[in-house]
Design a protein around this motif. Sequence first.
Motif, mmCIF file in Angstrom:
data_model
loop_
_atom_site.group_PDB
_atom_site.id
_atom_site.type_symbol
_atom_site.label_atom_id
_atom_site.label_comp_id
_atom_site.label_asym_id
_atom_site.label_seq_id
_atom_site.Cartn_x
_atom_site.Cartn_y
_atom_site.Cartn_z
ATOM 1 N N VAL A 81 0.830 -1.214 0.016
ATOM 2 C CA VAL A 81 0.043 -0.045 -0.214
ATOM 3 C C VAL A 81 0.865 1.334 -0.110
ATOM 4 O O VAL A 81 0.486 2.191 -0.594
ATOM 5 C CB VAL A 81 -0.937 0.073 1.055
ATOM 6 C CG1 VAL A 81 -2.103 -1.092 1.073
ATOM 7 C CG2 VAL A 81 -0.599 -0.044 2.609
ATOM 8 N N LEU A 82 2.050 1.101 0.542
ATOM 9 C CA LEU A 82 2.984 2.434 0.567
ATOM 10 C C LEU A 82 3.480 2.658 -0.885
ATOM 11 O O LEU A 82 3.743 3.926 -1.405
ATOM 12 C CB LEU A 82 4.057 1.929 1.451
ATOM 13 C CG LEU A 82 3.808 2.282 2.917
ATOM 14 C CD1 LEU A 82 4.972 1.557 3.731
ATOM 15 C CD2 LEU A 82 3.695 3.707 3.157
ATOM 16 N N ARG A 83 3.940 1.545 -1.731
ATOM 17 C CA ARG A 83 3.695 1.550 -3.114
ATOM 18 C C ARG A 83 3.145 2.241 -4.005
ATOM 19 O O ARG A 83 3.286 3.078 -4.673
ATOM 20 C CB ARG A 83 4.167 0.235 -3.623
ATOM 21 C CG ARG A 83 5.517 -0.515 -3.079
ATOM 22 C CD ARG A 83 6.885 -0.308 -3.808
ATOM 23 N NE ARG A 83 7.938 -1.073 -3.188
ATOM 24 C CZ ARG A 83 8.805 -0.424 -2.906
ATOM 25 N NH1 ARG A 83 9.507 0.895 -2.943
ATOM 26 N NH2 ARG A 83 9.971 -0.864 -2.062
ATOM 27 N N GLN A 84 1.836 1.816 -3.719
ATOM 28 C CA GLN A 84 0.733 2.526 -4.149
ATOM 29 C C GLN A 84 0.400 3.950 -3.882
ATOM 30 O O GLN A 84 0.170 4.866 -4.967
ATOM 31 C CB GLN A 84 -0.635 1.667 -3.721
ATOM 32 C CG GLN A 84 -1.835 2.308 -4.749
ATOM 33 C CD GLN A 84 -3.227 1.842 -4.036
ATOM 34 O OE1 GLN A 84 -3.260 0.621 -3.193
ATOM 35 N NE2 GLN A 84 -4.179 2.548 -4.411
ATOM 36 N N ALA A 85 0.890 4.288 -2.854
ATOM 37 C CA ALA A 85 0.759 5.841 -2.294
ATOM 38 C C ALA A 85 1.939 6.432 -2.897
ATOM 39 O O ALA A 85 1.673 7.559 -3.576
ATOM 40 C CB ALA A 85 0.847 6.102 -0.617
ATOM 41 N N LEU A 86 3.160 5.964 -3.174
ATOM 42 C CA LEU A 86 4.052 6.413 -4.052
ATOM 43 C C LEU A 86 3.634 6.884 -5.575
ATOM 44 O O LEU A 86 4.004 7.728 -5.867
ATOM 45 C CB LEU A 86 5.363 5.553 -3.862
ATOM 46 C CG LEU A 86 5.960 5.632 -2.189
ATOM 47 C CD1 LEU A 86 7.282 4.620 -2.485
ATOM 48 C CD2 LEU A 86 6.369 6.777 -1.834
ATOM 49 N N ALA A 87 3.282 5.720 -5.892
ATOM 50 C CA ALA A 87 2.491 5.773 -7.425
ATOM 51 C C ALA A 87 1.789 6.640 -7.568
ATOM 52 O O ALA A 87 1.439 7.426 -8.731
ATOM 53 C CB ALA A 87 2.175 4.383 -7.748
ATOM 54 N N MET A 88 0.900 7.146 -6.531
ATOM 55 C CA MET A 88 -0.082 7.975 -6.599
ATOM 56 C C MET A 88 0.336 9.295 -6.543
ATOM 57 O O MET A 88 -0.316 10.504 -6.893
ATOM 58 C CB MET A 88 -1.360 7.810 -5.310
ATOM 59 C CG MET A 88 -2.242 6.708 -6.003
ATOM 60 S SD MET A 88 -3.254 6.485 -4.459
ATOM 61 C CE MET A 88 -4.601 7.818 -4.539
ATOM 62 N N GLY A 89 1.544 9.567 -5.942
ATOM 63 C CA GLY A 89 2.241 10.913 -5.679
ATOM 64 C C GLY A 89 3.080 11.412 -4.427
ATOM 65 O O GLY A 89 3.441 12.497 -4.539
ATOM 66 N N ALA A 90 3.125 10.179 -3.626
ATOM 67 C CA ALA A 90 3.682 10.665 -2.425
ATOM 68 C C ALA A 90 5.034 10.604 -2.786
ATOM 69 O O ALA A 90 5.749 9.899 -3.726
ATOM 70 C CB ALA A 90 3.414 9.521 -1.319
ATOM 71 N N ASP A 91 6.116 11.453 -2.012
ATOM 72 C CA ASP A 91 7.554 11.460 -2.357
ATOM 73 C C ASP A 91 8.101 10.540 -1.742
ATOM 74 O O ASP A 91 9.235 10.019 -2.205
ATOM 75 C CB ASP A 91 8.094 12.825 -1.745
ATOM 76 C CG ASP A 91 7.320 13.945 -2.259
ATOM 77 O OD1 ASP A 91 7.206 14.049 -3.478
ATOM 78 O OD2 ASP A 91 6.842 14.738 -1.452
ATOM 79 N N ASP A 92 7.855 9.996 -0.589
ATOM 80 C CA ASP A 92 8.725 8.907 0.244
ATOM 81 C C ASP A 92 7.747 8.130 1.210
ATOM 82 O O ASP A 92 6.463 8.511 1.390
ATOM 83 C CB ASP A 92 9.837 9.366 1.092
ATOM 84 C CG ASP A 92 9.305 10.343 2.062
ATOM 85 O OD1 ASP A 92 8.735 11.394 1.781
ATOM 86 O OD2 ASP A 92 9.560 10.192 3.333
ATOM 87 N N ALA A 93 8.142 6.793 1.428
ATOM 88 C CA ALA A 93 7.415 6.116 2.565
ATOM 89 C C ALA A 93 8.371 5.853 3.680
ATOM 90 O O ALA A 93 9.283 5.482 3.905
ATOM 91 C CB ALA A 93 7.228 4.967 1.878
ATOM 92 N N ILE A 94 7.407 5.549 4.813
ATOM 93 C CA ILE A 94 7.814 5.141 5.776
ATOM 94 C C ILE A 94 7.091 3.872 6.331
ATOM 95 O O ILE A 94 5.946 3.867 6.371
ATOM 96 C CB ILE A 94 7.769 6.304 7.105
ATOM 97 C CG1 ILE A 94 8.429 7.484 6.800
ATOM 98 C CG2 ILE A 94 8.302 5.870 8.482
ATOM 99 C CD1 ILE A 94 8.286 8.601 7.422
ATOM 100 N N HIS A 95 7.713 2.691 6.468
ATOM 101 C CA HIS A 95 7.174 1.736 6.695
ATOM 102 C C HIS A 95 7.584 1.112 8.275
ATOM 103 O O HIS A 95 8.623 0.744 8.587
ATOM 104 C CB HIS A 95 7.360 0.337 6.004
ATOM 105 C CG HIS A 95 6.801 -0.937 6.362
ATOM 106 N ND1 HIS A 95 7.071 -1.914 5.537
ATOM 107 C CD2 HIS A 95 5.786 -0.984 7.039
ATOM 108 C CE1 HIS A 95 6.295 -2.969 5.870
ATOM 109 N NE2 HIS A 95 5.298 -2.637 7.026
ATOM 110 N N VAL A 96 6.668 1.358 9.269
ATOM 111 C CA VAL A 96 6.815 0.708 10.655
ATOM 112 C C VAL A 96 6.371 -0.781 10.532
ATOM 113 O O VAL A 96 5.141 -1.189 10.564
ATOM 114 C CB VAL A 96 6.046 1.517 11.757
ATOM 115 C CG1 VAL A 96 6.519 0.871 13.003
ATOM 116 C CG2 VAL A 96 6.392 2.916 11.501
ATOM 117 N N GLU A 97 7.362 -1.651 10.587
ATOM 118 C CA GLU A 97 7.255 -3.095 10.369
ATOM 119 C C GLU A 97 6.849 -3.984 11.508
ATOM 120 O O GLU A 97 7.658 -3.709 12.412
ATOM 121 C CB GLU A 97 8.457 -3.749 9.519
ATOM 122 C CG GLU A 97 7.828 -5.106 8.980
ATOM 123 C CD GLU A 97 8.681 -5.659 7.980
ATOM 124 O OE1 GLU A 97 9.580 -4.995 7.284
ATOM 125 O OE2 GLU A 97 8.707 -6.795 7.672
#
Lengths: 275, 348
Positions: A81-97
Amino acid sequence: MLPTPARQGLSLLVGVKRCVDYAVKIRIRPDGKGVDTDVKNSMNPFDEIAVEEAVRLREKHKKEITRIAAVSIGPAKAADVLRQALAMGADDAIHVEVGKDAVLEPLAVSKILAAVTAKEMEKNADEKEAWAWHLGKQAIDDDASQTGQMLAAKLNWPQATFASKLHFKGKFAKGEKVEVTREVDGGLATVETTLPFVLTTDLRLNEPRYASLPNIMKAKKKPFQKLTLKDLGLEEDAKPRLETLEVKEPPKRQGGAKVGSVDELVSKLQEAGRI
Amino acid sequence: MIALATPARISLRGAARMHTTPLRSFSASSISRNTLLFIEHKEGNINPASLVALTAAGKIGKEVHGIVVGKQGETDGVVEKATKVSGLSKVLHASGDKYASNLPEPLAPLLQELVSSKGYTHLIAGHTAVGRDVLPRAAALLDSSQVSDIVAVHSEDTFERPIYAGNAIAKVKTSDKIKVITVRGTAFDKAALEGGSAQAEAVDAKDAESPTTFLGEKINQSSRPDLATAPRVVSGGRALKSAENFEKYIEPLADALNAAVGASRAAVDAGYADNALQVGQTGKIIAPELYVAVGISGAIQHLAGMKDSKTIVAINKDEEAPIFQIADLGLVADLYNAVPELLEKVKK
């Protein structure tokens, strides 16, 4: 070397959750303790709206929106879902795993998101930089509708929940005003709040875009941070307070009876005392 | 003799309690371990959802106190009404301009302070737009993991709530010291407005600055019954094709049945009906005596909002529409013929 000029503007943090897809007909697990989540998962629909609103804001205010960071907490697969947000236009992602079977209640999520906020604000220690969170009004799996409000409390920021319209009135700086139209019982209410703040999105805020193939490819190269609860010092604080004793089917309805005509419908309703 | 014996017995009980809970010995008599109910009100009337939440609170098995907040002058009448509501033993009230319009920033700290200082074990409210906005903020301040939208009370710490758009019911037990709960407005009966005799008690309204100001609201004016509480509801879906048709077919039928008007998300998104009328997971959740679904296919998200209705009638020309699986009475017909005919016959 010249010092980098201070980047004044608005940093947007957007929370996204990976949920069982809304179109999937869910099944109760045989152990009766939960729902089978090994099915098609996707981004919570309200979170798509939250991402879309951030991206649209930047399309309108290119310079002032300095960053859109998508944040998700979840097992390894939450990266989707973070990749999807990036593909929609977000600049970077933070994943708390977290582990695959970790149970995180909205209270724990709010603490984690507050800790992420503090960390990101510290990295970009510009006094005039404004911050805002966009979150969905509820996740369609637990239907709790708590996280945004709890996060606002933890950060001691104002909140604007169930938003259907958003209007930044001043500059994108700390203390500037934002007007938000909210969906309330019986109609709409409008409030004015100040940056920084937490927004939760209602359905009618916007229509989220589909990520195009080139953007999906580009998203793979965008910065992707990984954190753990340990990094944030929240291993203990994120423990669940609620124990699910049982998950069961809702009472089944005895539906399916058809009538042949309006007359029959009316007489059956009269018989049942409904009209 | 009797008059002397009674106080003696009470003091003995008090001593016994002091013995078992030594930590609280000096204040055991002044601290109540009760439930605090947030009473929502508008235009001088108590929100029915608060009366439903009161019934749920009663099932927890503790004394229930209410809290009424609002603008100066706005609360008096509500407090008076609240003292008569059956099931409340005390009505706390605080008034001040900052408490107008239910802004969560000043309300949540007030609730937190009351719960902490007066030792309440449960904080409860209706799962309305206000309850959903304010309670989680208060819960976070109290470090409590809220249990939202409960539909059943098993004990003081165990509740049932729907998840996945009502397609599963979870029974959860909370280990939090302070239990923060919102209640589904259709899951319990409303407490009676008469029969109670609660004490009213003013509490201090702290001077908290709110970063948020209320600018105004646009509430849909309607002479019809309120959708959330109406005993009958007529809902229209995408098949109505236009706002004009919605007005022409759905509204007269609703009026003839003295029913509220509802809509599916498709009808709202297409602009046929106002979004305040939306029934479903993301709109209103209702459980009227009679629900008439006209031209609604019955997506999961819509069913989540109405499947607890007592009698469901579906009128749809697609006999495969999922709405027929839950409808008590299904009529496979073109709504443009069936609704006028139904209207005629209902009027008689």
